[in-house]
Design a protein around this motif. Structure first.
Motif, PDB file in Angstrom:
ATOM      1  N   SER A  66      52.014  34.864  90.864  1.00  0.00           N
ATOM      2  CA  SER A  66      52.520  34.123  91.823  1.00  0.00           C
ATOM      3  C   SER A  66      51.919  32.958  92.238  1.00  0.00           C
ATOM      4  CB  SER A  66      52.339  34.782  93.329  1.00  0.00           C
ATOM      5  OG  SER A  66      53.073  35.952  93.094  1.00  0.00           O
ATOM      6  N   THR A  67      50.252  32.788  91.661  1.00  0.00           N
ATOM      7  CA  THR A  67      49.660  31.798  91.952  1.00  0.00           C
ATOM      8  C   THR A  67      50.280  30.328  91.127  1.00  0.00           C
ATOM      9  OG1 THR A  67      48.343  32.214  89.959  1.00  0.00           O
ATOM     10  CG2 THR A  67      47.471  32.838  92.005  1.00  0.00           C
ATOM     11  N   GLY A  68      51.343  30.523  90.243  1.00  0.00           N
ATOM     12  CA  GLY A  68      52.065  29.572  89.442  1.00  0.00           C
ATOM     13  C   GLY A  68      53.313  29.070  90.120  1.00  0.00           C
ATOM     14  N   SER A  69      53.610  29.899  91.150  1.00  0.00           N
ATOM     15  CA  SER A  69      54.910  29.535  91.784  1.00  0.00           C
ATOM     16  C   SER A  69      54.701  29.017  93.088  1.00  0.00           C
ATOM     17  CB  SER A  69      55.626  30.943  92.159  1.00  0.00           C
ATOM     18  OG  SER A  69      55.657  31.662  90.732  1.00  0.00           O
ATOM     19  N   TRP A  70      55.674  28.369  93.575  1.00  0.00           N
ATOM     20  CA  TRP A  70      55.778  27.480  94.685  1.00  0.00           C
ATOM     21  C   TRP A  70      55.416  28.139  96.028  1.00  0.00           C
ATOM     22  CZ3 TRP A  70      58.974  28.977  98.733  1.00  0.00           C
ATOM     23  CH2 TRP A  70      60.090  29.813  98.509  1.00  0.00           C
ATOM     24  N   HIS A  71      55.635  29.373  96.227  1.00  0.00           N
ATOM     25  CA  HIS A  71      55.451  30.222  97.284  1.00  0.00           C
ATOM     26  C   HIS A  71      53.798  30.766  97.458  1.00  0.00           C
ATOM     27  CE1 HIS A  71      55.821  33.694  94.422  1.00  0.00           C
ATOM     28  NE2 HIS A  71      57.244  32.958  94.240  1.00  0.00           N
ATOM     29  N   TYR A  72      53.200  30.979  96.117  1.00  0.00           N
ATOM     30  CA  TYR A  72      51.770  31.222  96.467  1.00  0.00           C
ATOM     31  C   TYR A  72      51.666  32.771  96.934  1.00  0.00           C
ATOM     32  CZ  TYR A  72      50.421  26.488  95.239  1.00  0.00           C
ATOM     33  OH  TYR A  72      50.447  25.299  94.661  1.00  0.00           O
ATOM     34  N   ALA A  73      52.640  33.567  96.566  1.00  0.00           N
ATOM     35  CA  ALA A  73      52.490  34.912  97.243  1.00  0.00           C
ATOM     36  C   ALA A  73      51.084  35.662  96.735  1.00  0.00           C
ATOM     37  CB  ALA A  73      53.774  35.776  97.032  1.00  0.00           C
ATOM     38  N   GLY A  74      50.814  36.385  97.780  1.00  0.00           N
ATOM     39  CA  GLY A  74      49.673  37.303  97.284  1.00  0.00           C
ATOM     40  C   GLY A  74      48.194  36.752  97.501  1.00  0.00           C
ATOM     41  N   LEU A  75      48.051  35.580  97.693  1.00  0.00           N
ATOM     42  CA  LEU A  75      46.959  34.766  97.903  1.00  0.00           C
ATOM     43  C   LEU A  75      46.471  34.819  99.214  1.00  0.00           C
ATOM     44  CD1 LEU A  75      47.618  31.506  95.839  1.00  0.00           C
ATOM     45  CD2 LEU A  75      46.473  33.581  95.060  1.00  0.00           C
ATOM     46  N   ASN A  76      45.154  34.669  99.313  1.00  0.00           N
ATOM     47  CA  ASN A  76      44.433  34.676 100.864  1.00  0.00           C
ATOM     48  C   ASN A  76      44.525  35.989 101.571  1.00  0.00           C
ATOM     49  OD1 ASN A  76      43.863  32.215 100.003  1.00  0.00           O
ATOM     50  ND2 ASN A  76      45.158  31.227 101.484  1.00  0.00           N
ATOM     51  N   GLY A  77      44.533  37.303 100.610  1.00  0.00           N
ATOM     52  CA  GLY A  77      44.540  38.294 101.428  1.00  0.00           C
ATOM     53  C   GLY A  77      46.242  38.993 101.825  1.00  0.00           C
ATOM     54  N   ASN A  78      47.038  38.249 101.169  1.00  0.00           N
ATOM     55  CA  ASN A  78      48.324  38.698 101.706  1.00  0.00           C
ATOM     56  C   ASN A  78      48.821  39.428 100.722  1.00  0.00           C
ATOM     57  OD1 ASN A  78      49.571  36.827 104.053  1.00  0.00           O
ATOM     58  ND2 ASN A  78      48.890  35.157 102.668  1.00  0.00           N
ATOM     59  N   GLN A  79      50.017  40.392 100.947  1.00  0.00           N
ATOM     60  CA  GLN A  79      50.636  41.323 100.054  1.00  0.00           C
ATOM     61  C   GLN A  79      51.496  40.519  99.009  1.00  0.00           C
ATOM     62  OE1 GLN A  79      53.112  43.749 102.455  1.00  0.00           O
ATOM     63  NE2 GLN A  79      51.505  44.748 103.455  1.00  0.00           N
ATOM     64  N   TYR A  80      51.821  41.035  97.775  1.00  0.00           N
ATOM     65  CA  TYR A  80      52.538  40.330  96.691  1.00  0.00           C
ATOM     66  C   TYR A  80      53.794  39.692  97.015  1.00  0.00           C
ATOM     67  CZ  TYR A  80      55.839  44.291  96.771  1.00  0.00           C
ATOM     68  OH  TYR A  80      56.975  45.100  97.183  1.00  0.00           O
ATOM     69  N   ASN A  81      54.309  40.325  98.181  1.00  0.00           N
ATOM     70  CA  ASN A  81      55.658  39.425  98.631  1.00  0.00           C
ATOM     71  C   ASN A  81      55.610  38.667  99.709  1.00  0.00           C
ATOM     72  OD1 ASN A  81      55.153  41.531 100.518  1.00  0.00           O
ATOM     73  ND2 ASN A  81      57.155  41.851 101.044  1.00  0.00           N
ATOM     74  N   THR A  82      54.351  38.378 100.220  1.00  0.00           N
ATOM     75  CA  THR A  82      54.061  37.325 101.375  1.00  0.00           C
ATOM     76  C   THR A  82      53.514  36.146 100.928  1.00  0.00           C
ATOM     77  OG1 THR A  82      54.015  39.215 102.602  1.00  0.00           O
ATOM     78  CG2 THR A  82      53.128  37.303 103.700  1.00  0.00           C
TER      79      THR A  82
END
Length: 138
Positions: free
Chosen positions: A65-81
């Motif tokens: 997700s770090t390579g995607s436009w949505h940056y899901a899972g970063l900063n303590g978020n769940q994999y789908n957020t």
């Protein structure tokens, strides 16, 4: 609803999975996220503004997700957020958000039902005191 329990519609297997009642004041936000199952958002009271983004190809926990436009899972978020505030994106911190697909945008009110397909990204803001319900099915 019949739509969610009838497999002949070819939406999943037609098996009800879960339902949820949402109550909140004006300004309540559900940050950008996706649900792993198809769902219906049914508005009972008040209005909501929704942004819908199409899913990534191969979207899921196995995607970086770090390579995607949505940056899901970063900063303590769940994999789908997503970590991105889509209403006020920080392009310095999240430059790939500029590559996000143009979202579908809608407003729903009492009696409206919105079908949100599995893994479609969505951001929801209550425009007034609101009550709504979701149902998910497999």
């Amino acid at each position: 609803p019949h739509f969610c329990s009838d497999g002949s519609f070819n939406v999943g297997e037609g098996k009800l999975y879960h339902s949820m009642l949402w109550l909140g004041p004006r300004g309540t936000v559900s940050p950008l996220h996706y649900d792993p199952l198809d769902n219906l958002l049914m508005q009972v009271v008040g209005n909501k503004h929704i942004l819908l983004y199409p899913p990534d190809k191969g979207n899921g926990r196995d995607i970086d997700s770090t390579g995607s436009w949505h940056y899901a899972g970063l900063n303590g978020n769940q994999y789908n957020t997503s970590a991105v505030d889509v209403e006020n994106p920080n392009y310095e911190e999240f430059p790939k958000f500029r590559e996000a697909p143009i979202p579908y945008e809608c407003e729903i009110g009492p009696g409206d039902v919105l079908f949100i397909p599995s893994k479609w990204w969505h951001h929801v803001r209550s425009l007034s005191n609101a009550a709504s319900a979701n149902i998910w099915w497999r």
